[in-house]
Design a protein around this motif. Structure first.
Motif, PDB file in Angstrom:
ATOM      1  N   LEU A 135     -18.640   7.079 -32.307  1.00 22.69           N
ATOM      2  CA  LEU A 135     -19.700   6.974 -33.302  1.00 22.69           C
ATOM      3  C   LEU A 135     -19.579   8.100 -34.333  1.00 22.69           C
ATOM      4  N   GLU A 136     -19.329   9.292 -33.854  1.00 22.39           N
ATOM      5  CA  GLU A 136     -19.220  10.430 -34.786  1.00 22.39           C
ATOM      6  C   GLU A 136     -18.062  10.248 -35.760  1.00 22.39           C
ATOM      7  N   MET A 178     -19.417   8.212 -38.316  1.00 27.36           N
ATOM      8  CA  MET A 178     -20.425   8.969 -39.083  1.00 27.36           C
ATOM      9  C   MET A 178     -19.757   9.889 -40.105  1.00 27.36           C
ATOM     10  N   ILE A 179     -18.607  10.458 -39.735  1.00 24.77           N
ATOM     11  CA  ILE A 179     -17.873  11.294 -40.694  1.00 24.77           C
ATOM     12  C   ILE A 179     -17.504  10.460 -41.923  1.00 24.77           C
ATOM     13  N   HIS A 192     -19.870  10.410 -44.693  1.00 27.11           N
ATOM     14  CA  HIS A 192     -20.172  11.719 -45.279  1.00 27.11           C
ATOM     15  C   HIS A 192     -20.543  11.676 -46.757  1.00 27.11           C
ATOM     16  N   THR A 193     -19.718  11.015 -47.548  1.00 26.05           N
ATOM     17  CA  THR A 193     -19.961  11.058 -49.004  1.00 26.05           C
ATOM     18  C   THR A 193     -21.215  10.284 -49.398  1.00 26.05           C
ATOM     19  N   ARG A 201     -13.616   3.674 -39.498  1.00 19.74           N
ATOM     20  CA  ARG A 201     -13.945   4.945 -40.133  1.00 19.74           C
ATOM     21  C   ARG A 201     -13.707   4.851 -41.638  1.00 19.74           C
ATOM     22  N   THR A 249     -16.706   4.560 -45.466  1.00 21.50           N
ATOM     23  CA  THR A 249     -16.835   5.208 -46.769  1.00 21.50           C
ATOM     24  C   THR A 249     -17.196   4.204 -47.867  1.00 21.50           C
ATOM     25  N   ARG A 279     -25.034  16.823 -40.628  1.00 24.51           N
ATOM     26  CA  ARG A 279     -23.951  16.332 -41.477  1.00 24.51           C
ATOM     27  C   ARG A 279     -22.940  17.447 -41.739  1.00 24.51           C
ATOM     28  N   ARG A 327     -20.915  18.320 -38.498  1.00 23.93           N
ATOM     29  CA  ARG A 327     -19.890  17.318 -38.189  1.00 23.93           C
ATOM     30  C   ARG A 327     -18.642  17.528 -39.033  1.00 23.93           C
ATOM     31  N   MET A 387     -11.601  11.346 -45.600  1.00 21.99           N
ATOM     32  CA  MET A 387     -12.930  10.779 -45.384  1.00 21.99           C
ATOM     33  C   MET A 387     -13.918  11.332 -46.409  1.00 21.99           C
ATOM     34  N   GLY A 388     -13.416  12.061 -47.368  1.00 21.30           N
ATOM     35  CA  GLY A 388     -14.287  12.545 -48.441  1.00 21.30           C
ATOM     36  C   GLY A 388     -14.874  13.923 -48.199  1.00 21.30           C
ATOM     37  N   ILE A 389     -14.380  14.624 -47.197  1.00 21.57           N
ATOM     38  CA  ILE A 389     -14.916  15.960 -46.941  1.00 21.57           C
ATOM     39  C   ILE A 389     -14.192  16.986 -47.804  1.00 21.57           C
ATOM     40  N   TYR A 424     -25.594   9.279 -28.304  1.00 17.93           N
ATOM     41  CA  TYR A 424     -26.715   8.587 -28.945  1.00 17.93           C
ATOM     42  C   TYR A 424     -27.016   7.346 -28.122  1.00 17.93           C
TER      43      TYR A 424
END
Lengths: 302, 262, 418
Positions: free
Chosen positions: B102-103, B106-107, B110-111, B170, B174, C274, C277, C292-294, C401
């Motif tokens: 899940l994480e 979730m990453i 992010h945007t 994943r 996005t 957020r 993570r 992933m946009g980080i 979760y």
């Protein structure tokens, strides 16, 4: 500018750089093969120097020829240090192969603490004098103010070691196996290279040169204690990183560059900030060349 | 309408080696396009140029998402490219191994989220709502790719095929306009490949996005792509529909020919 | 299960004997010969040779037994660890948690009143390391950036308080946020040049940074009073009340308790946010995170800044607690010690860091009986720990979760993705 002073600093840097180089080799070779910062490498250097001191002192009480004592104690120091290096690898690093990089580093830090305190407890925390074993050389008379006999020995020995090592790495089977392993350990193993043997060899060579450095610098300075390995070890490591860790010519180059930086920095600016020059220089170099002077840039494999 | 992704004379050189040589290429909205070629032909390098991992030596990478005018994205960092609506997967799986499934998704969100340090520490209502929503959204994406049963499992513990699907999930998180898949079927068995095939089609149909894939598995490429580009030694040697490509002598020589020789 | 008796067969004992002979030879010069360079005599200590032989024989047997036992456990084994069982048990018995919490609170709150001045002072130190560890954990455990100069930020906090107090008479409570703030700024200043560096290069540069700060403090006499340090730093005040040593120590203890609670609260929230993570993602895979946009740059700077924040804060407390500081308190060993707290406790895990700090700080204190040997034992412990339990004492468990499948399905239908 005073030229004499300049040359004194230059030669001082050269001697110091030689010692750094002898130690930095071990760091860089071990790193090249198993990607581990062997924090305890400085202790191997210290143990080498200490072993030589003990043997040399004990023999000098018997009144043996100083040159012979020097040779015997140096050789024994190298043998013992190499054995310590190999034993250390078997205990603290081998079981960790394949686990996180950080675990290896912590284990090395633990080993460093252990060895320091082992020598402290078994011997003493005081500075011990290293017997004076180096004879005067007649031909050094004209440049006496620049270089001492022990300094001369350091330069010559380092040069010989470097040549031998270059030959070993470039032309022997062991050297080829080492280079292959540092490129790609998995592939080398598939091609029949015995990785464990290569690692053992690496530790033997690295520990031997470190021990040699330890003996040489102790005769040069004339005293030592259990703590000398720590700061010199860190400096040598800085030198290895500066040159590009994993690269042998890099380690040598880095050592001299570092030693000269320190030597001229302390000579012309301030002697209080010797270590600051070393580290600031390192930081500046790494900002512009993140993999060191001769290091290969890390490939971004995607 | 401008193509969603277009490259003009895209070239990437590494020292003396030209890995991508003057490639003109385009993906139109809603298309599934495949990029094929022998190993080492420069496919992944092409991907890396488009997604910002490498800065191309010359040429243009142009994108046009949401019907907006084309913009040049050469030299943008990968995270900026992702923000502009391109998402990718990797040839060698690059999941966040020690995070849960899940994480990982979730990453990917992010945007699309806003909360910063203040939100993290003081938990204002907006942050709590956002968190609740991102958890639910991520879960929904997992349901879409059929990974919901692994939701709290660490990514490294998943079976291989599931890891590949998680990478797609994943990237989907996005909300891309163009999804770039780098050998999604690598290492999968025929059954898994068929499932993947269906999944890619479903993703395209339900989310109204375009897909660009690099693939070796010919059955997958031929069955789902609408347009195929073939590269060899960094050069584009053919393009067309699957049928055209199948019968193109150049392609047979460069690529399929290798297979029959072997 | 492996039988230890297996190691007492002739063959295995021979192996152990060979190892012990090896160690006897290896340690011979250092353990046996002791030269007296003043009287020029040699002392032969044969007893240590015997001791070494017996000791290494036992150790060799034990070591091989433990190593084989460790290797027998497959990494994918489904066997539950003790930690997992405890966590599960606590989850199944909802009463356990509040009871444990109350017990811990009672112990913590009453500790200074039954344990005496010395114990309280040591416990305070341990608590300081908890906060330092949690701070460094942000950088190393979550962000995956190996940082060996953390003590520098600690020094920044301590010197901030000492100097501001010396020159301007500023009080503890005013300096606390200033110290933390300055350390944060230093963290950002360090982060910017090292952004491009990876792994070991980062480690050595941060190490260098830490040493530079210390050496500057040692030599810049006009600014920092050099190696002699700054003395008579006032302890924290409480509305101008004057306190004797006993009360002041207890008071600082409670300040630290509050700080630990505050730190745990904040770090816990950060970890599952957020921002948090993105740190973990960065640790796991930088390239994938970027895809992933980080924004990796931003992530690195925040980890360094937030890590430094806690060090600065604890630094202020440290200055106030010891009332005297000098550069010797902020050596590389200090940074290494804090790193060990994180790694031994369990990287990325809050409980782990707490446990790690308690063990690493309290153990040497209680090992004072063997005070000479404690650093030796400590070094050996680090090695043994890494060999047999590299993940640390408490391993990090990612947040889970809960989902009700039906509800999830309904939501999915609603949004038309299914």
């Amino acid at each position: 500018m005073d030229l004499q002073y300049f040359f004194e600093l230059f030669v001082g840097g050269l001697t110091k750089g030689s010692i750094y180089a002898l130690i930095a080799l071990g760091y860089t070779m071990v790193y090249g093969i198993i990607k581990l910062i062997n924090f305890a490498h400085g202790e191997i250097y210290m143990i080498g120097a200490f072993t030589a001191l003990i043997i040399a002192s004990a023999l000098s009480f018997t009144g043996m020829n100083p040159v012979l004592i020097f040779l015997i104690s140096t050789i024994l120091a190298i043998i013992f240090s190499a054995s310590y290096g190999v034993t250390m690898e078997k205990i603290a690093y081998k079981p960790l192969r394949g686990s996180q990089r950080l675990s290896g580093l912590i284990s090395a830090i633990g080993m460093s603490m252990f060895l320091q305190n082992y020598v402290l407890l078994a011997q003493t925390s005081d500075f011990l004098p290293f017997p004076n074993l180096i004879p005067e050389f007649k031909f050094l008379e004209p440049v006496k103010s620049l270089i001492s006999p022990s300094g001369f020995i350091i330069l010559v020995t380092t040069a010989i070691v470097m040549i031998l090592l270059t030959y070993l790495i470039k032309f022997t089977k062991t050297g080829k196996a080492m280079r292959a392993t540092s490129q790609d350990p998995k592939m080398s193993q598939l091609l029949g290279i015995n990785i464990s043997k290569v690692i053992t060899m690496t530790f033997i060579i690295g520990s031997s040169t470190a021990a040699l450095g330890g003996v040489l610098i102790s005769t040069h300075i004339g005293q030592l204690n259990f703590y000398i390995g720590f700061i010199t070890g860190i400096k040598a490591f800085v030198a290895a990183v500066l040159g590009g860790i994993g690269s042998i010519p890099g380690a040598v180059l880095g050592s001299f560059v570092l030693a000269w930086t320190e030597s001229f920095g302390t000579g012309y600016i301030s002697s209080d900030y010797e270590d600051v020059f070393a580290f600031l220089f390192l930081i500046i170099i790494l900002i512009f060349r993140p993999s060191g002077i001769l290091g290969r840039p890390e490939n971004k494999k995607v | 309408m401008a193509p969603i992704l277009e490259t003009k004379n895209l070239t990437m050189q590494f020292g003396g080696l030209t890995a991508v040589d003057n490639i003109n290429f385009n993906v139109n909205s809603g298309e599934i396009v495949a990029l094929i070629g022998p190993n080492g032909a420069g496919k992944t390098t092409f991907f890396n140029c488009v997604t910002g991992v490498y800065t191309p030596s010359s040429g243009d990478v142009l994108i046009s998402t949401d019907g907006k005018a084309q913009q040049r994205i050469n030299g943008l960092k990968p995270n900026k490219v992702t923000e502009k609506g391109l998402a990718r997967t990797f040839q060698n799986i690059r999941l966040f191994q020690n995070m849960t499934v899940l994480e990982n998704v979730m990453i990917g969100r992010h945007t699309k989220l806003k909360s910063g340090l203040f939100g993290a520490i003081f938990h204002p209502k907006s942050t709590l709502e956002e968190e609740e929503k991102v958890i639910q959204d991520s879960y929904d994406i997992l349901v879409e790719v059929g990974l919901e049963k692994f939701v709290n499992e660490l990514a490294k513990n998943l079976p291989y095929g599931a890891q590949r699907r998680l990478e797609i999930a994943r990237a989907m998180a996005t909300e891309p306009a163009l999804l770039l898949l780098d050998e999604p079927a690598a290492g999968m068995n025929p059954h898994e490949t068929k499932e993947l095939d269906e999944m890619i089609l479903k993703i395209r149909n339900t989310n109204d996005i375009s897909i660009l894939l690099i693939e070796h598995d010919m059955s997958l490429v031929m069955s789902i792509s609408e347009k195929i580009f073939v590269v060899d030694y960094g050069k584009l040697i053919a393009k067309g529909t699957p049928d055209e490509i199948k019968n193109n002598p150049e392609v047979i020589k460069a690529y399929l020919g290798d297979v029959s020789d072997a | 299960m492996l039988d230890i008796m297996k190691y007492f067969t002739l063959k295995e004992m021979k192996k152990s004997l060979v190892i012990s002979i090896w160690f006897m030879i290896l340690t011979f010069p250092i353990m046996v010969i002791k030269v007296n360079t003043i009287e020029n005599t040699v002392v032969w200590r044969w007893a240590s040779l015997l001791g070494m032989g017996i000791g290494s024989f036992i150790m060799a047997t034990l070591w091989r037994y433990l190593l084989e036992r460790k290797n027998m456990k497959s990494p994918l084994s489904t066997k539950k660890t003790l930690q997992m069982r405890v966590v599960e048990w606590a989850n199944e018995n909802p009463k356990v948690k509040p009871i444990a919490l109350i017990a811990v609170s009672i112990f913590v709150l009453s500790f200074p009143f039954f344990s005496g001045l010395y114990q309280t002072s040591i416990m305070t130190t341990a608590l300081m390391y908890v906060v330092l560890g949690l701070g460094l954990n942000i950088v190393v455990g979550l962000g995956g950036l190996l940082h060996l100069g953390y003590a520098a930020f600690y020094a920044v906090g301590a010197y901030t308080y000492a100097l501001l107090n010396y020159h301007f008479g500023l009080s503890f409570w005013i300096c606390l946020p200033i110290g933390a703030g300055l350390a944060t700024i230093m963290g950002i200043l360090l982060a910017i040049p090292v952004l491009r560096l990876r792994g070991d290069y980062l480690a050595i540069v941060t190490l260098g940074f830490g040493e530079v700060i210390r050496i500057v403090l040692e030599n810049w006499n006009q600014f920092s009073f050099g190696p002699s340090g700054i003395a008579q730093i006032p302890r924290p005040g409480f509305f101008g009340m004057s306190m004797n040593l006993q009360t002041a120590t207890t008071y600082i203890y409670f300040i630290m308790i509050a700080m630990v609670i505050f730190t745990i609260f904040v770090v816990r929230r950060l970890e599952n946010s957020r921002i948090g993570r993105t740190w973990v993602a960065m640790r796991e895979d930088e390239i994938a995170s970027e895809s992933m946009g980080i924004d990796i740059t931003k992530s690195k700077i925040t980890t360094f800044a937030l890590g430094a924040f806690w060090a600065g804060m604890v630094g202020v407390v440290f200055a106030a607690k010891t009332t005297f500081i000098n550069p010797a308190s902020f050596t590389l060993w200090e940074s290494v010690m804090i790193l060990c707290v994180v790694v031994i406790g369990g990287m990325g895990s809050i409980v782990g860091v707490v446990v790690g700090a308690m063990i690493l700080i309290l153990m040497p204190e209680y090992l004072r009986a063997f005070s000479e040997y404690r650093m030796l034992i400590f070094g050996a412990m680090l090695v043994i720990m890494m060999v047999f339990r590299p993940g640390g004492i408490i391993s990090n468990i990612r947040k889970k979760y809960k989902f009700e499948p039906a509800q999830a399905a309904k939501n999915a239908d609603k949004e038309g993705v299914r």
